[in-house]
Design an enzyme around this catalytic site. Structure first.
Site, PDB file in Angstrom:
ATOM      1  CD  GLU A 184      14.364  13.531  -8.101  1.00 50.88           C
ATOM      2  OE1 GLU A 184      15.204  12.619  -8.181  1.00 50.88           O
ATOM      3  OE2 GLU A 184      13.137  13.308  -8.226  1.00 50.88           O
ATOM      4  CG  HIS A 237      38.454   6.458 -25.512  1.00 48.79           C
ATOM      5  ND1 HIS A 237      38.542   7.313 -24.424  1.00 48.79           N
ATOM      6  CD2 HIS A 237      38.918   7.159 -26.579  1.00 48.79           C
ATOM      7  CE1 HIS A 237      39.054   8.464 -24.821  1.00 48.79           C
ATOM      8  NE2 HIS A 237      39.286   8.405 -26.128  1.00 48.79           N
ATOM      9  CG  HIS A 276      15.264   0.871  -7.725  1.00 45.72           C
ATOM     10  ND1 HIS A 276      14.931   2.203  -7.803  1.00 45.72           N
ATOM     11  CD2 HIS A 276      16.397   0.832  -6.999  1.00 45.72           C
ATOM     12  CE1 HIS A 276      15.835   2.916  -7.164  1.00 45.72           C
ATOM     13  NE2 HIS A 276      16.730   2.104  -6.656  1.00 45.72           N
ATOM     14  CB  THR A 286      -0.964   0.009   1.214  1.00 44.15           C
ATOM     15  OG1 THR A 286      -0.192  -0.317   2.391  1.00 44.15           O
ATOM     16  CG2 THR A 286      -2.063  -1.011   1.057  1.00 44.15           C
TER      17      THR A 286
END
Ligand code: FAD
Ligand code: NAD
Length: 463
Positions: free
Chosen positions: A189, A442, A319, A145
Site C-alpha cells: 500500500e 446490471h 474490523h 493496547t
C-alpha cells in the site's frame, strides 16, 4: 482508596477499544477508556488505515490524471503534484475522524482518561500522566493496547530515512528511490502511494511470493500487475541490515550486493503492544509472539481481565478488533456474543484492490477438504469495461459435496467493496448456488460474483 470506580475500563482507544467502550455504554455499563495519546482512534485512525487510505486515494487521483484520462477522451496538461497539500488533506481526514470518536464518547457518556495505563492488581489500574497518577478501579478491564511495528535485526531506525509506515505517511518529498522491506499489506500500500507519486520502488521480500496471507494464484496476479506499474520485486531475499550513510540508506542483503536508496520503509509485520502494561503484576504471561492468551470469552488467565484486537491472536485488522470488542462486551453483559473468524474479510487497497474472505485454495488442500472452483475475469464484465478497469478476476471455492461457500478471492476494481457480499454469504452459510441464483443489478461489478458462482457449475453466461 481509588480515585475513581467504573463498571468497565478499556485500555486503549483504537478500533477495538473505542468500539468496546461504546457498546458497553450502550448496554448500560458505567464505562471509562484510557488512552495514552491525545487523539482517540488508535493506530487505525491516527497512523494506519485512515491516513494510508487518504494517501492511496490522492495518489491514485494524481496517477489517473496523469495517464488514465486520455482513453476517456479527456485531454489534460500541466498535471502537477502539490505534496504538501496532499499530506495536509490526509491530516484533515484523520483529525475529523479522531474528533468524531471523541464526540461519540461524549454522546455515550464514556469517561476519558489520558495517560499510560498499568495494571496493578485484578480490578485496579494506575494511569500515569504528566500531571501525576490516578488509580482507577473497575470490575472488568478490557486490554485493547494494539500493536507496533516489528523491528528487524540489523536495521537501524533513525525515525527519518529508515523508518516505519508512520514516517512513510509523511515523507516531506517524493524519494527518488525507495526500498520497501516486506511485500505484505503495508509494503504494497505505501509502496503504491510513493510509486504513483514518482518514486522508484524496490520491494525486498523474504518469501518466494508477495501477500503471504492471500490465495497464491491471486497474489501471483497481483505481482504481475504491480510489476507492470513499475514496482521491482526481489523475492527470496534476506535483509541482514540497513543503515544511513551520509544522505543514502544502505541495505545489506544476505549473499547479494548491498542496495542504496534515499529512504527505506520497514514493513515486516507488527507485534503486540504490552510494554509497561503491568501484565506481570497479575501473572499474565504472553505467548511466543508476545500476544496475550485469551479464552473464547476473550478473558485472560485472570478473571475480570479481558483482551481484544491486535494484542491477541488473529489477523491484525481493524474490523477484527471491532468485532472482538463487541463480542467481548456482549458476552460480559448478556452472556452471548461471538466472532466468526471464517467470515472476516481482508483487503489490500492497492490498484487494483486485492480482497479475500474464507479459506484459500492452499488451506483447503492442506486440510484435505474437497472443493470446486469457479473463476470469472473482469474483462468479461460490462461495468468493468465501461470503467476501463479490466484487470483481475474473481475466484470462488465451494465444498465439493455440499456446495457451501468456503472462500472468495478477488483481485480487480473495487474488490474491497465486492468482498462484502461474499462475507455476508459466508456468514449466512450460503452455497455457491445461492449466490448464482441471486439477482445482481446490471451493469455492476458485483455481477462478476454471480458469474463466478455460475462458473463453479460450468454455467457462466458471459465467459
Ligand atoms: P490499536 O489501533 O493499535 O490501538 C491501541 C491503542 O492503545 C493505541 O491508541 C495506543 O496508544 C493505546 N495504548 C497502548 N498501550 C497503552 C497503555 N498502556 N495505556 C493507554 N493506552 C495505551 N487494518 C485494517 O483493517 N484495514 C486497513 O486498511 C489497515 N491499514 C493499516 C495501515 C497501516 C499503515 C497500519 C500500521 C495498520 C493498518 N491496519 C489496517 C491495521 C489496524 O490499524 C489495526 O489492526 C488496528 O488498529 C488494531 O486495533 P486495536 O484497537 O487492537 O489497536
Ligand atoms: P504483513 O504481515 O502484511 O507483511 C510482512 C511481510 O514482510 C511478509 O510478506 C513477510 O514475509 C515479510 N518479511 C518478514 N520478515 C522479513 C525480512 N526479514 N525480510 C524481508 N521480508 C520480510 O505485515 P505489514 O505489511 O507490516 O502489516 C502489519 C499488519 O498491519 C498486517 O498484519 C496487516 O494485517 C495490518 N495492515 C492491514 C492493512 C489492510 O487491511 N489493508 C494495511 C496495512 C496493514
Amino acid at each position: 482508596m481509588p480515585d475513581a470506580k467504573h463498571d468497565l475500563l478499556v485500555i486503549g482507544a483504537g478500533p477495538g477499544g473505542y468500539v468496546a467502550a461504546i457498546r458497553a455504554a450502550q448496554l448500560g455499563l458505567d464505562t471509562a477508556c484510557v488512552e495514552k495519546v491525545r487523539e482517540l482512534g488508535g493506530t487505525c485512525l491516527r497512523i494506519g488505515c485512515i491516513p494510508s487510505k487518504a494517501l492511496l486515494e490522492s495518489s491514485e487521483q494524481y496517477a489517473h490524471a496523469q495517464s488514465g484520462l486520455g482513453v476517456h477522451g479527456v485531454a489534460v496538461s500541466g498535471v502537477a503534484l502539490d505534496l504538501e497539500k496532499m499530506l495536509a488533506r490526509k491530516d484533515r481526514v484523520v483529525k475529523t475522524l479522531t474528533g468524531g470518536v471523541a464526540a461519540l464518547f461524549h454522546k455515550n457518556k464514556i469517561t476519558r482518561y489520558r495517560g499510560h495505563a498499568r495494571l496493578q492488581a485484578p480490578g485496579r489500574v494506575v494511569i500515569d500522566a504528566a500531571g501525576g497518577s490516578t488509580a482507577v478501579e473497575a470490575e472488568r478491564i478490557v486490554i485493547a493496547t494494539g500493536s507496533e511495528t516489528a523491528a528487524l535485526p540489523g536495521v537501524e531506525f533513525d525515525g527519518d530515512r529508515i523508518g516505519t509506515s508512520t514516517e512513510a505517511l509523511a515523507y516531506p518529498a517524493v524519494p527518488e528511490r525507495l526500498i520497501v522491506i516486506g511485500a505484505g499489506y503495508i509494503g504494497l500500500e505505501m509502496g503504491s502511494v510513493w510509486r504513483r507519486l514518482g518514486a522508484r520502488v524496490t520491494v525486498l521480500e523474504y518469501l518466494d511470493r508477495i501477500l503471504p496471507g492471500m490465495d497464491r494464484e491471486i497474489a501471483a496476479e497481483a505481482q504481475k500487475l504491480f510489476t507492470k506499474q513499475g514496482f521491482r520485486f526481489r523475492l527470496g531475499c534476506r535483509v541482514t541490515g540497513a543503515r544511513v550513510e551520509g544522505d543514502r540508506c544502505i541495505v545489506a542483503i544476505d549473499g547479494e550486493e548491498p542496495l542504496s536508496a534515499d529512504r527505506v520503509l520497514v514493513a515486516v509485520g507488527r507485534r503486540p503492544n504490552t510494554a509497561g502494561l503491568g501484565l506481570e503484576a497479575l501473572g499474565i504471561a504472553t505467548d511466543a509472539q508476545g500476544r496475550i492468551p485469551v479464552d473464547d470469552r476473550y478473558q485472560t488467565s485472570v478473571p475480570g481481565v479481558f483482551a481484544i484486537g491486535d494484542v491477541i491472536v488473529g489477523p491484525m485488522l481493524a474490523h477484527k478488533a471491532e468485532e472482538e470488542g463487541i463480542a467481548c462486551v456482549e458476552r460480559i453483559v448478556t452472556g452471548y456474543g461471538h466472532v466468526n473468524y471464517d467470515a472476516i474479510p481482508g483487503v489490500c487497497y492497492t490498484h487494483p484492490e486485492v480482497a479475500a474472505v474464507g479459506k484459500t485454495e492452499e488451506q483447503l488442500a492442506a486440510a484435505g477438504i474437497a472443493f470446486r472452483k469457479g473463476k470469472f475475469p473482469f474483462r468479461a464484465n460490462g461495468r468493468a469495461r465501461s470503467l476501463g478497469a479490466v484487470d483481475g478476476f474473481v475466484k470462488m471455492l465451494a465444498d465439493a459435496e455440499t456446495d457451501r461457500l468456503l472462500g472468495v478471492h478477488v483481485i480487480g476494481p473495487r474488490a474491497g467493496d465486492l468482498i462484502a457480499e461474499a462475507a455476508v454469504a459466508i456468514e449466512f452459510g450460503a452455497s455457491a448456488e445461492d449466490v448464482a441464483r441471486s439477482s445482481h443489478a446490471h451493469p455492476t461489478l458485483a455481477e462478476t460474483l454471480k458469474e463466478t458462482a455460475l462458473d463453479l457449475d460450468g454455467r457462466a453466461i458471459h465467459f
